[in-house]
Design a protein around this motif. Sequence first.
Motif, PDB file in Angstrom:
ATOM      1  N   THR A   1      94.738  16.595  21.879  1.00 51.24           N
ATOM      2  CA  THR A   1      94.137  14.990  22.716  1.00 51.24           C
ATOM      3  C   THR A   1      92.388  14.984  21.163  1.00 51.24           C
ATOM      4  O   THR A   1      91.846  15.924  20.713  1.00 51.24           O
ATOM      5  N   ILE A   2      92.241  14.518  20.809  1.00 49.88           N
ATOM      6  CA  ILE A   2      91.290  13.379  19.924  1.00 49.88           C
ATOM      7  C   ILE A   2      90.126  12.459  20.870  1.00 49.88           C
ATOM      8  O   ILE A   2      90.638  11.297  21.287  1.00 49.88           O
ATOM      9  N   ASP A   3      88.716  13.304  21.221  1.00 48.65           N
ATOM     10  CA  ASP A   3      88.116  12.527  21.811  1.00 48.65           C
ATOM     11  C   ASP A   3      88.732  11.903  22.896  1.00 48.65           C
ATOM     12  O   ASP A   3      88.418  10.556  23.093  1.00 48.65           O
ATOM     13  N   PRO A   4      88.915  12.504  23.992  1.00 46.33           N
ATOM     14  CA  PRO A   4      88.864  11.766  25.106  1.00 46.33           C
ATOM     15  C   PRO A   4      88.432  11.314  25.839  1.00 46.33           C
ATOM     16  O   PRO A   4      86.700  12.171  25.543  1.00 46.33           O
ATOM     17  N   ALA A   5      87.944  11.067  26.895  1.00 45.17           N
ATOM     18  CA  ALA A   5      87.024   9.937  27.744  1.00 45.17           C
ATOM     19  C   ALA A   5      86.816  11.441  28.323  1.00 45.17           C
ATOM     20  O   ALA A   5      87.059  11.859  28.646  1.00 45.17           O
ATOM     21  N   ARG A   6      85.468  11.123  28.510  1.00 43.39           N
ATOM     22  CA  ARG A   6      84.809  12.501  29.402  1.00 43.39           C
ATOM     23  C   ARG A   6      85.047  12.984  30.521  1.00 43.39           C
ATOM     24  O   ARG A   6      85.583  14.490  30.664  1.00 43.39           O
ATOM     25  N   ARG A   7      85.489  11.822  31.028  1.00 43.11           N
ATOM     26  CA  ARG A   7      86.011  12.516  32.654  1.00 43.11           C
ATOM     27  C   ARG A   7      87.899  13.009  32.623  1.00 43.11           C
ATOM     28  O   ARG A   7      87.904  13.420  33.681  1.00 43.11           O
ATOM     29  N   LEU A   8      88.481  12.109  31.800  1.00 45.92           N
ATOM     30  CA  LEU A   8      89.517  12.930  31.397  1.00 45.92           C
ATOM     31  C   LEU A   8      89.439  14.203  31.173  1.00 45.92           C
ATOM     32  O   LEU A   8      90.340  15.517  31.153  1.00 45.92           O
ATOM     33  N   ALA A   9      88.846  14.395  29.911  1.00 45.14           N
ATOM     34  CA  ALA A   9      88.804  15.740  29.233  1.00 45.14           C
ATOM     35  C   ALA A   9      88.345  16.725  30.702  1.00 45.14           C
ATOM     36  O   ALA A   9      88.955  17.838  30.566  1.00 45.14           O
ATOM     37  N   GLN A  10      87.311  16.630  31.378  1.00 42.83           N
ATOM     38  CA  GLN A  10      86.594  17.072  33.030  1.00 42.83           C
ATOM     39  C   GLN A  10      88.599  17.763  33.398  1.00 42.83           C
ATOM     40  O   GLN A  10      88.013  18.893  34.043  1.00 42.83           O
ATOM     41  N   SER A  11      88.507  16.813  33.747  1.00 40.19           N
ATOM     42  CA  SER A  11      90.194  16.824  34.535  1.00 40.19           C
ATOM     43  C   SER A  11      91.364  17.979  33.650  1.00 40.19           C
ATOM     44  O   SER A  11      91.742  18.511  34.791  1.00 40.19           O
ATOM     45  N   LEU A  12      91.570  17.283  33.043  1.00 41.29           N
ATOM     46  CA  LEU A  12      91.817  18.448  32.343  1.00 41.29           C
ATOM     47  C   LEU A  12      91.909  20.012  31.529  1.00 41.29           C
ATOM     48  O   LEU A  12      92.227  20.915  30.661  1.00 41.29           O
ATOM     49  N   GLY A  13      90.069  20.271  32.079  1.00 44.07           N
ATOM     50  CA  GLY A  13      89.395  21.271  31.856  1.00 44.07           C
ATOM     51  C   GLY A  13      89.164  21.864  30.422  1.00 44.07           C
ATOM     52  O   GLY A  13      88.798  22.654  30.065  1.00 44.07           O
ATOM     53  N   LEU A  14      88.193  20.657  29.451  1.00 49.16           N
ATOM     54  CA  LEU A  14      88.491  21.030  28.839  1.00 49.16           C
ATOM     55  C   LEU A  14      86.988  20.388  28.070  1.00 49.16           C
ATOM     56  O   LEU A  14      85.976  19.160  28.542  1.00 49.16           O
ATOM     57  N   THR A  15      86.027  21.539  28.771  1.00 51.49           N
ATOM     58  CA  THR A  15      84.375  20.965  28.760  1.00 51.49           C
ATOM     59  C   THR A  15      83.800  21.593  27.319  1.00 51.49           C
ATOM     60  O   THR A  15      82.350  20.366  28.066  1.00 51.49           O
ATOM     61  N   THR A  16      84.654  22.390  27.407  1.00 49.25           N
ATOM     62  CA  THR A  16      83.294  22.527  25.570  1.00 49.25           C
ATOM     63  C   THR A  16      84.843  22.504  24.663  1.00 49.25           C
ATOM     64  O   THR A  16      85.801  22.414  24.156  1.00 49.25           O
ATOM     65  N   LEU A  17      84.505  22.310  23.377  1.00 48.10           N
ATOM     66  CA  LEU A  17      84.326  21.722  22.396  1.00 48.10           C
ATOM     67  C   LEU A  17      85.281  22.839  21.305  1.00 48.10           C
ATOM     68  O   LEU A  17      84.506  22.974  20.085  1.00 48.10           O
ATOM     69  N   ASP A  18      86.150  24.036  21.655  1.00 46.39           N
ATOM     70  CA  ASP A  18      86.429  24.578  21.040  1.00 46.39           C
ATOM     71  C   ASP A  18      87.481  25.354  19.885  1.00 46.39           C
ATOM     72  O   ASP A  18      87.837  26.175  19.637  1.00 46.39           O
ATOM     73  N   ASN A  19      88.546  23.989  20.001  1.00 44.34           N
ATOM     74  CA  ASN A  19      89.510  24.043  18.884  1.00 44.34           C
ATOM     75  C   ASN A  19      90.546  25.380  19.882  1.00 44.34           C
ATOM     76  O   ASN A  19      91.507  25.674  19.360  1.00 44.34           O
ATOM     77  N   THR A  20      90.050  25.415  20.940  1.00 51.08           N
ATOM     78  CA  THR A  20      91.285  25.811  21.529  1.00 51.08           C
ATOM     79  C   THR A  20      91.832  25.914  22.866  1.00 51.08           C
ATOM     80  O   THR A  20      91.711  25.332  24.013  1.00 51.08           O
ATOM     81  N   PRO A  21      93.646  25.592  23.034  1.00 46.58           N
ATOM     82  CA  PRO A  21      93.876  25.142  23.785  1.00 46.58           C
ATOM     83  C   PRO A  21      93.565  26.336  25.013  1.00 46.58           C
ATOM     84  O   PRO A  21      94.408  27.874  25.341  1.00 46.58           O
ATOM     85  N   ARG A  22      93.437  25.610  25.896  1.00 47.21           N
ATOM     86  CA  ARG A  22      93.140  25.976  27.603  1.00 47.21           C
ATOM     87  C   ARG A  22      94.059  25.645  28.860  1.00 47.21           C
ATOM     88  O   ARG A  22      94.502  24.338  28.823  1.00 47.21           O
TER      89      ARG A  22
END
Length: 385
Positions: free
Chosen positions: A51-72
């Motif tokens: 993803t590229i610049d997902p909205a914050r809440r969407l990012a959170q639900s995908l477990g994306l809390t840090t911008l670290d270039n690592t698939p989680r």
Amino acid sequence: MVSVLDIDTLLGDPQTRIIVCCGAGGVGKTTTAAALGLRAAEAGRRVVVLTIDPARRLAQSLGLTTLDNTPRPVKDIKNTDGGSLDAMMLDMKRTFDEVVEAHSTPEKAEQILANPFYQAVSSSFAGTQEYMAMEKLGQLRLEADRDPDNPRWDLIVVDTPPSRSALDFLDAPKRLGSFLDGRFIRLLAAPAKAGGRAYLKVFSAGVNIVTRTLTKVLGGQMLSDVQTFVAAFDTMFGGFRKRADHTYALLSDRTTTFIVVAAPERDALREASYFVDRLDEEEMPLAGLVINRMYRVSAPGLSAARALGAAEELGDEESDSSSAITQGLLRMHAIQAEIADRHESLARRFIAGHPGIPMVEVPAASGDIHDLVGLRAVGNALAGH
Ligand SMILES: Nc1ncnc2c1ncn2[C@@H]1O[C@H](COP(=O)(O)OP(=O)(O)OP(=O)(O)O)[C@@H](O)[C@H]1O
Ligand SMILES: [Mg+2]
């Protein structure tokens, strides 16, 4: 005759290895990419969504809390049948740094990364984000297939940046390649060869808007820094171009397919037309078009005109509070029906102009799509349910 985009067949096809979601800004590319990834994972595929610049809440639900270039791994995936979903957010600057590190010795890499000119180019040059998204895609594909017998991911879903012009991500590798390879850089590299005064002459003769802007940004330090930058970067030029070519080949591969996302608005559909034509020109495979956020009314049988007429009639009578409410509802329905009609006719016009392109409509939800439940609903709509 409308041809329907059969999402489940596409997602279920093991030949589909990369899906690129593209479209104008704000139409729902990130949402569509995430929804497709989730649906594919829950149908049993091993998926990674970039993803590229997902909205914050969407990012959170995908477990994306840090911008670290690592698939989680994304939690709470259901009925996976062996499937899995990983998600990542693109860190543009970090990806650029990784490219530099991969292409040079540790000392050279350090020199480049510390260079202010590099820092400016890597974080603000137009097209860098597009280029890095494609670069990351190439890396993910390599990573996916590291063990061919047991691929880490069998499907990569790629979101694209909100480019100002359609398909910037297709042009970016070429553009960045020619920038690094072109006259501008050669000019900047000149002092290394010509030295002092001669260089300044060439330089001032060739000054253009780009250099002026860069000088402004970087100040007096620029000239010497650029020289070290160019000297260190010189060894990488070939590598960059080769990578750009590789990415382009990956996008044209028959295991890659594109989904063009549009909103039922004139500008977004015009962009979508451009995408469709351009993909065709480049001989890149188009799976189909998603028209996202289609407005639908709960009582489609009641036209806007009839609702307004009924509201007017009510207005002529002695109005009590319940007829005032009814009148309000009828007026609201009329407004909504008009929007729905407009969306419908824009969609129909697009189809008429592009016969045969598989298409699917996704209704506008009442609020933002920010969790797995919302993504699942979008996934259902994409699959025509
Ligand atoms: N079908 C839908 N119903 C309701 N809201 C939606 C729908 N699709 C997307 N949205 C919302 O619209 C907003 C924009 O969506 P999204 O971020 O997916 O667009 P985008 O194309 O990725 O935008 P950008 O070009 O800025 O990256 C988000 O808040 C999202 O939750
Ligand atoms: Mg987006």
